[in-house]
Design a protein around this motif. Structure first.
Motif, mmCIF file in Angstrom:
data_model
loop_
_atom_site.group_PDB
_atom_site.id
_atom_site.type_symbol
_atom_site.label_atom_id
_atom_site.label_comp_id
_atom_site.label_asym_id
_atom_site.label_seq_id
_atom_site.Cartn_x
_atom_site.Cartn_y
_atom_site.Cartn_z
ATOM 1 N N SER A 79 -0.563 -34.274 -15.113
ATOM 2 C CA SER A 79 -0.693 -32.835 -15.351
ATOM 3 C C SER A 79 -0.869 -32.540 -16.830
ATOM 4 C CB SER A 79 0.532 -32.082 -14.814
ATOM 5 O OG SER A 79 1.694 -32.391 -15.553
ATOM 6 N N ASN A 80 -0.308 -33.394 -17.675
ATOM 7 C CA ASN A 80 -0.426 -33.184 -19.113
ATOM 8 C C ASN A 80 -1.816 -33.473 -19.662
ATOM 9 O OD1 ASN A 80 1.925 -32.311 -20.881
ATOM 10 N ND2 ASN A 80 2.962 -33.662 -19.460
ATOM 11 N N THR A 81 -2.665 -34.074 -18.848
ATOM 12 C CA THR A 81 -4.053 -34.276 -19.291
ATOM 13 C C THR A 81 -4.837 -32.974 -19.212
ATOM 14 O OG1 THR A 81 -4.904 -34.802 -17.079
ATOM 15 C CG2 THR A 81 -4.002 -36.632 -18.376
ATOM 16 N N GLY A 82 -4.329 -32.011 -18.428
ATOM 17 C CA GLY A 82 -5.036 -30.748 -18.239
ATOM 18 C C GLY A 82 -6.165 -30.836 -17.236
ATOM 19 N N ARG A 83 -6.341 -32.013 -16.606
ATOM 20 C CA ARG A 83 -7.486 -32.204 -15.719
ATOM 21 C C ARG A 83 -7.132 -32.081 -14.238
ATOM 22 N NH1 ARG A 83 -11.411 -32.883 -18.797
ATOM 23 N NH2 ARG A 83 -12.852 -33.105 -17.071
ATOM 24 N N THR A 84 -5.853 -31.905 -13.924
ATOM 25 C CA THR A 84 -5.470 -31.728 -12.524
ATOM 26 C C THR A 84 -5.412 -30.251 -12.140
ATOM 27 O OG1 THR A 84 -3.070 -31.524 -12.843
ATOM 28 C CG2 THR A 84 -3.992 -33.760 -12.778
ATOM 29 N N GLY A 85 -5.424 -29.389 -13.155
ATOM 30 C CA GLY A 85 -5.351 -27.949 -12.908
ATOM 31 C C GLY A 85 -3.941 -27.426 -12.726
ATOM 32 N N HIS A 86 -2.960 -28.317 -12.628
ATOM 33 C CA HIS A 86 -1.590 -27.882 -12.392
ATOM 34 C C HIS A 86 -0.934 -27.341 -13.661
ATOM 35 C CE1 HIS A 86 -2.162 -30.612 -8.928
ATOM 36 N NE2 HIS A 86 -1.385 -29.745 -8.321
ATOM 37 N N ALA A 87 0.015 -26.461 -13.439
ATOM 38 C CA ALA A 87 0.875 -25.991 -14.517
ATOM 39 C C ALA A 87 2.305 -26.382 -14.182
ATOM 40 C CB ALA A 87 0.781 -24.467 -14.656
ATOM 41 N N GLU A 88 3.111 -26.599 -15.202
ATOM 42 C CA GLU A 88 4.535 -26.812 -14.962
ATOM 43 C C GLU A 88 5.085 -25.531 -14.343
ATOM 44 O OE1 GLU A 88 6.770 -28.292 -18.241
ATOM 45 O OE2 GLU A 88 5.429 -30.007 -18.566
ATOM 46 N N ALA A 89 5.757 -25.654 -13.218
ATOM 47 C CA ALA A 89 6.193 -24.480 -12.463
ATOM 48 C C ALA A 89 7.601 -24.684 -11.933
ATOM 49 C CB ALA A 89 5.222 -24.226 -11.300
ATOM 50 N N VAL B 73 12.204 -22.527 -18.038
ATOM 51 C CA VAL B 73 12.117 -21.563 -16.939
ATOM 52 C C VAL B 73 13.179 -21.825 -15.887
ATOM 53 C CG1 VAL B 73 10.565 -20.431 -15.310
ATOM 54 C CG2 VAL B 73 9.640 -21.444 -17.389
ATOM 55 N N GLU B 74 13.455 -23.100 -15.626
ATOM 56 C CA GLU B 74 14.489 -23.467 -14.666
ATOM 57 C C GLU B 74 15.838 -22.880 -15.093
ATOM 58 O OE1 GLU B 74 15.875 -27.596 -12.573
ATOM 59 O OE2 GLU B 74 16.044 -27.507 -14.758
ATOM 60 N N ALA B 75 16.195 -23.045 -16.362
ATOM 61 C CA ALA B 75 17.482 -22.559 -16.863
ATOM 62 C C ALA B 75 17.564 -21.037 -16.813
ATOM 63 C CB ALA B 75 17.696 -23.048 -18.295
ATOM 64 N N ILE B 76 16.466 -20.363 -17.083
ATOM 65 C CA ILE B 76 16.432 -18.901 -17.061
ATOM 66 C C ILE B 76 16.738 -18.379 -15.659
ATOM 67 C CG2 ILE B 76 14.858 -16.921 -17.181
ATOM 68 C CD1 ILE B 76 13.565 -18.459 -19.630
ATOM 69 N N TYR B 77 16.025 -18.870 -14.669
ATOM 70 C CA TYR B 77 16.241 -18.381 -13.302
ATOM 71 C C TYR B 77 17.583 -18.836 -12.730
ATOM 72 C CZ TYR B 77 11.726 -16.140 -12.722
ATOM 73 O OH TYR B 77 10.646 -15.281 -12.836
#
Length: 221
Positions: free
Chosen positions: A89-99, A59-63
């Protein structure tokens, strides 16, 4: 039988604990969706927008290739914990998404165009992931900072859903906070051209997008 009963009891306890934990996580995420959005002030005429759409390297490269965008930063957003890391974040338990945080000049490129870039650069119907990357940390989220952006996002989603005849997977969140990712994630595609993932996933995704929206690309891309 005596050995089986304790095992069944432990399994039952673990199942109950998992259900309780999942409910707690869901409640925290639902609370985030109801929060008042935070508006990021302009800085020397530059504004910021926030998107999640699978791996942030892609996504970084696209924008970065879009005219009017001065810089894109990889990070984490949409979760309920403080100071998320790549590992947590990769555990899925923090609720975050890579952004990504997109820093752009609104006199050159509009938020609406950035939204068009967003939908043109992904599979909009894929839930919890993009391409080979799966999990809640790779889910699609669009963050709004005010009611105008929220309405625009909802209109775009509805129109695209009608066009495709399918539901659009992107979640819509009020922006709260963006956490910058570790230094080695920044400009990853540019700095690691021989990486297998970059060559086989990230670059093809970038080129597919660029073929769709050639008119808005920077000349050096």
């Amino acid at each position: 039988m005596k050995k089986i009963l304790p095992l069944l009891f432990i399994t039952f306890l673990l199942s109950c604990q998992n259900k309780a934990q999942n409910k707690t996580l869901t409640d925290k995420q639902n609370k985030l969706k109801m929060a008042t959005p935070v508006t990021v002030p302009s800085d020397n005429g530059m504004e910021r927008a926030y998107f999640a759409s699978g791996c942030f390297w892609c996504v970084e490269a696209i924008y970065e290739s879009v005219t009017g965008v001065s810089e894109v930063i990889s990070g984490y957003a949409g979760g309920h914990t403080a100071n998320p890391t790549y590992e947590s974040s990769n555990t899925g338990r923090t609720g975050h998404a890579e952004a990504v945080e997109v820093i752009y000049n609104p006199t050159i490129v509009s938020f609406e165009t950035l939204l068009e870039v967003y939908f043109a650069s992904q599979n909009p119907t894929q839930v919890n992931g993009q391409g080979p990357d799966n999990g809640s940390q790779y889910r699609s989220i669009i963050f709004y900072q005010n009611s105008i952006q929220k309405e625009l996002i909802q209109r775009k989603k509805e129109a695209l859903s009608k066009q495709l005849g399918k539901s659009v997977a992107a979640e819509v969140y009020p922006f709260q906070k963006f956490w910058k990712a570790e230094a080695y994630h920044q400009n990853y595609e540019k700095l690691n051209p021989n990486n297998g993932y970059i060559k086989n996933v990230s670059v093809p995704r970038l080129k597919k997008f660029q073929a769709k929206m050639t008119a808005i690309l920077k000349k050096n891309h």
